[in-house]
Design a protein around this motif. Sequence first.
Motif: not given
Length: 738
Positions: A663-671
């Motif tokens: 459904f979605l992908v987050g920003p860099k180096e996150c959880e």
Amino acid sequence: MSKQHDIVASPVNEYDEDNVVNPSSNPHFDEILAARLSRRVALKGGISTTAAALLGGSILSACGGSDDPAPAPGPAPAPAPAPAIKLGFTAVAKNKNDLVTVPDGYNVSILHALGDPMHYGDLSWQDDGSESADSYNRRIGDGHDGMYWFGLSDTTGGFQADRSDRGLLAVNHEYVVAPYALHPAGRSTGAARNATEVEKEIYAHGVSIVEVKKDTAGVSMVRGSRFNRRITSATTMDFTGPARGNAQLATLFSTGATQTRGTNNNCANGYTPWGTYLTCEENYLNVISRAAGDDAQRSAKEIISLNRYGLPQNRKSPYLWDTAGVTDLFVRWNSSVTGAAATADYRNTINTFGWVVEIDPFNPDSTPAKRTALGRFNHEGAWPAPAVAGKPIVIYMGDDSRNEYIYKFVSKANWDASDVGKGMAAGAKYLDEGTLYVAKFNADGTGTWVELTFGKNGLTSTATPYAFADQADVVINARLAGDLVGATKMDRPEWGAVHPTSAEVYMTLTNNSNRVATTATPTGSQLKPDAANPRYYVDVKNGTTQQPGNPNGHIIRWKEDATDVTKMTWDIYLFGAQQDAAADVNLSGLTDVNDFSSPDGLYFDKRGMLWIQTDDGAYTDVTNCMMLAAIPGKVGDGAKVTAAGGTATIAGAKATADTVRRFLVGPKECEITGIAMTPDNKTLFFNVQHPGEDTTPDFAGKSFGSYWPSSQTDANARKRPRSATVVITRKDGGEIGI
């Protein structure tokens, strides 16, 4: 939860929940599976459903009264089935962008981020770490994690379960992501911490409760609301339940062992049908130290307990809060003998954490309560089964450390919907008396719940190696109780979720790089594969880095027996894997639209759609962490399989693009973590934790591993990364996900 990527050995002074502190001889699944699975597991029966006040669904549970508990009452009539739901969005492609990527037709906005003021009188976040420590009693904290939405009534100012346009959002703040945004130039160095920095960190932990409204302008936090409130690592809290007043909880702050200060390292969460929030204390060892030579000041029982909970002598916490000064704000983080008695020091600080904490979000003046009947361990969360009138409240819990256990609590009182809105009084009724159980899993796919009650199942004053004095001793030392009754060791039970109608329970097992081949001889904390954690393989990252073990994780699930509350059946719902992995690794048949690694957060919305979040390091050469939507089947819908490495297990039905989709992908180096949805299913909240965490920041040059959330709307932004709560809506105003 906090970053749990590749699992490696850690320095002795750092708490690593993957280190084994369970020395018991209780069997692993590999030992249970000595006979192997010689036939297809018979997964029969089911849990009937019935309409339930506010929540719907059912669970058949009762307090066990003996080692051979009587069966529960028969099931209630089932209502007409709800219309089937279908995933209705195009899968988001894997990517490494520095923003939240969602399907076409969806909006993304930020509700609040670290440092945002909740009231008027404090300046907006300045992007330079200049905010005062005291202001974090009125600002949003750090490390956003578990959360829940509570509808807010216009007429009563209390809980309105069906309200979607006005509510209170309770959000955990698991830890401070220093040195990224909280301090001017990161954390100061040295053997002793800077007092101002530590004070700020203490107030940045805990929970934020804010009023939220939805109108034609969108979804926003109501700044200045009378409901806006911070609960921190310094907030006074009550002890309730069987451990209240017990000498093991006595401190200089509360000599009568009835209160303590602070809730810490709050990862996942829960909620109650009467309208209160449950926040759960997980990696509290991050802030607690113990001096060298302290064992000489302790009894044999104390030493057993301290070691079992991961606090040996000569351990300095990673945060070093106890080094910042001589006032109680700081010295209370040292769990060493320094006075003539426990009432003169903080030797029992360790015992005051590891609890489920109840908070009434509708009463800002109320005192939070640590509900000790639910046991003390590394609580990842506390997930209630759907409440049913006339039946007990049931809450499932996991101890998020390797080789630890899965628990459930069954209230003594039966649910009465007239208790909705009664806040902490209702909590006392349902959460202070009841039965704590621990899980044992059998080789044939069945399982049992073993009662943890003093005087039963060997939990007596003559038990060895730990002699229990009473029920307070059992709940304070729930891990030792689980050891004694032979509970099954599990690999870091993470988040759980309970289906709103079937009441089947799902729990993530994120990853394990210390698992070794079945032919190997384990050393240290290494483990062979077992039925519940069956894979051993070598994954390759960046084309060269070998990642052995089970680097991609999986999700286990179980259902309660319809007639006996001490029995259950289980299988493995999904196996994380990259889409091109070998078939005995990619046992769920994942493809490019739904492959994932390291499942962590879980959430069922009221329609029965399951949301899966990742906290990953194994697959981050390909993609940032993500959230998937799924329409799961049920326990027993798959087959017996043999996993990579040769271990037999029971797998759920294979995934398809129609049943599991990114459904979605987050920003860099996150959880990606924490999730809540409004009752109309039209507003979804989730959290982005520690963006940019893997890159050493350059404060002078404003160079960071991520610039989110400012990068969400400005690709050229160079502001510090911050944990934040994100709002997702559909552009056409429709329901999320379908």
